[in-house]
Design a protein around this motif. Sequence first.
Motif, mmCIF file in Angstrom:
data_model
loop_
_atom_site.group_PDB
_atom_site.id
_atom_site.type_symbol
_atom_site.label_atom_id
_atom_site.label_comp_id
_atom_site.label_asym_id
_atom_site.label_seq_id
_atom_site.Cartn_x
_atom_site.Cartn_y
_atom_site.Cartn_z
ATOM 1 N N PHE A 10 0.806 -1.232 0.000
ATOM 2 C CA PHE A 10 0.000 0.000 0.000
ATOM 3 C C PHE A 10 0.832 1.271 0.000
ATOM 4 O O PHE A 10 0.306 2.355 -0.188
ATOM 5 C CB PHE A 10 -0.941 0.008 1.215
ATOM 6 C CG PHE A 10 -1.847 -1.202 1.254
ATOM 7 C CD1 PHE A 10 -2.448 -1.658 0.080
ATOM 8 C CD2 PHE A 10 -2.093 -1.881 2.438
ATOM 9 C CE1 PHE A 10 -3.278 -2.773 0.106
ATOM 10 C CE2 PHE A 10 -2.919 -2.996 2.457
ATOM 11 C CZ PHE A 10 -3.514 -3.443 1.287
ATOM 12 N N VAL A 11 2.152 1.158 0.267
ATOM 13 C CA VAL A 11 2.984 2.367 0.294
ATOM 14 C C VAL A 11 3.996 2.341 -0.841
ATOM 15 O O VAL A 11 3.953 3.171 -1.751
ATOM 16 C CB VAL A 11 3.701 2.511 1.661
ATOM 17 C CG1 VAL A 11 4.520 3.797 1.681
ATOM 18 C CG2 VAL A 11 2.690 2.485 2.802
ATOM 19 N N LYS A 32 2.355 1.174 -4.279
ATOM 20 C CA LYS A 32 0.973 1.618 -4.208
ATOM 21 C C LYS A 32 0.272 1.507 -5.561
ATOM 22 O O LYS A 32 -0.893 1.124 -5.652
ATOM 23 C CB LYS A 32 0.964 3.076 -3.735
ATOM 24 C CG LYS A 32 -0.365 3.585 -3.264
ATOM 25 C CD LYS A 32 -0.178 4.861 -2.449
ATOM 26 C CE LYS A 32 0.583 5.925 -3.260
ATOM 27 N NZ LYS A 32 0.769 7.173 -2.467
#
Lengths: 253, 240
Positions: free
Chosen positions: A111-112, A115
């Motif tokens: 998610f980072v 992403k």
Amino acid sequence: MDPTALYESFKALEDPGFWQEAYMKFYNAWFYEDRWVTYFQGLLTTVEVTVIALILGVILGVVVATIRTAHDQQRLGRRNPVLGVVNLFCKIYVTVIRGTPMMVQLMIMGFVIFKSSRNFTMVGALSLGINSGAYVAEIIRGGLMSLDPGQSEAGRSLGLGYLDTMRFIVIPQAFKAILPSLGNEFITLLKDTSLISVIAGKEIVYFAKSIVTKTYEAMYPYVITAIMYLILVLIFSWLQGKLERRLRQSDRR
Amino acid sequence: MIDVKHLSKSFGKNLVLDDISEHINPGEKVVIIGPSGSGKSTFLRCLNLLETPTAGTITFDGTEITDPKCDIDKIRQQMGMVFQHFNLFPNMTIRRNITLAPVRTKLMSPAEADAEAEKLLERVGLMDKIDAYPAQLSGGQKQRIAIVRALAMKPKLMLFDEPTSALDPEMVGEVLDVMKELAHEGMTMVVVTHEMGFAREVGSRVLFMDGGHILEQNEPHEFFAHPKEQRTIDFLSKVL
């Protein structure tokens, strides 16, 4: 009897019994709309992710263990400054990976860092490989360190160089010693692939979950998932046992 | 052959060797005795840099081996070492134990190394063990193989670190016999041992170490007959 026909006949019953009820739930979790195919799709992904992560983990582990061991075994007064810096990075890598939960690492990766990536499965394999590398590195380093120092002293006293001593004397013996812990780590890795469902990696748990959301019935999909993992681990343990027995034979000839 | 100047070695705060200077000539058989913890093994291990000295210099055949730029592998190829616990390679046959180093250091071709291994094994009477693994041998046999392994490099000097201390009493003789034979052939030897009979019979010089110093040294007969230092007299009265 055809499973669908059996299901239909049970469904027609006004008051189905316990086993008839159980069969209908199982039917929904396995046969309905060929759902069993998706488990095997997931299984394939699990194996795929495990293999990729395993290869990555072993490569990373060997490199990191080599750097760490070479650094620790330098002769006094002949320290290599470049090796010192590289060693520091390896130490940070091992500390961060071992000091944070696998699932958090997955979320940060999915998610980072990646992403914008849609290939969740590959991101998952990458994270697992990086995670496994840290553990493999420590297992290998432990194996190299645990060998009687007399072995490498004997090699060096004969005039063999550091690399030859490692290659012919230390590594073959260390490999035999670390095989059980390495096998253990690989089993952990195999089971940890189930975590990639949190970043939407499409392995068994991902499909089991999607069936649960359709049927509102959790037991069968998850028990099936558990059994599939168990069978994979059993196959792997059996292979590992075979390899260990073969390596041990050379001790008692 | 070996010139040691002001050699000191400490492990942390523990000073094990305290400013030792000593010279070993070609053909000498130097026997080092002393109580445990006296630094005799450490001294021996410094001679081929298995332990890095804290201070001082060691020169071998004109090369200062304590110089960080010195290629220690090349030096070690000329110094054989035999360990208390044999340290044979358990993952290799006896043949490979002996031929690995000569072949890898390009001292010999595989065929030459093989011939050399067979010749040496014949000499110590262990030719029938050439394809065995170390685990199949007795302690005495292992130690004789370890000596052969070191000799296969055709060293100029042999270091022995308590070669009989880990053996059953009945196996000590066979190992000492090989070492005696080697001594008679003129090999330069430095031997750390508790075998006083060997020291007396084979040694050309006996060094007595205690507390990181060489307290006393002499030709063996004189050394055992008329020890000078009180510490030496105490030690000898306990072991003889």
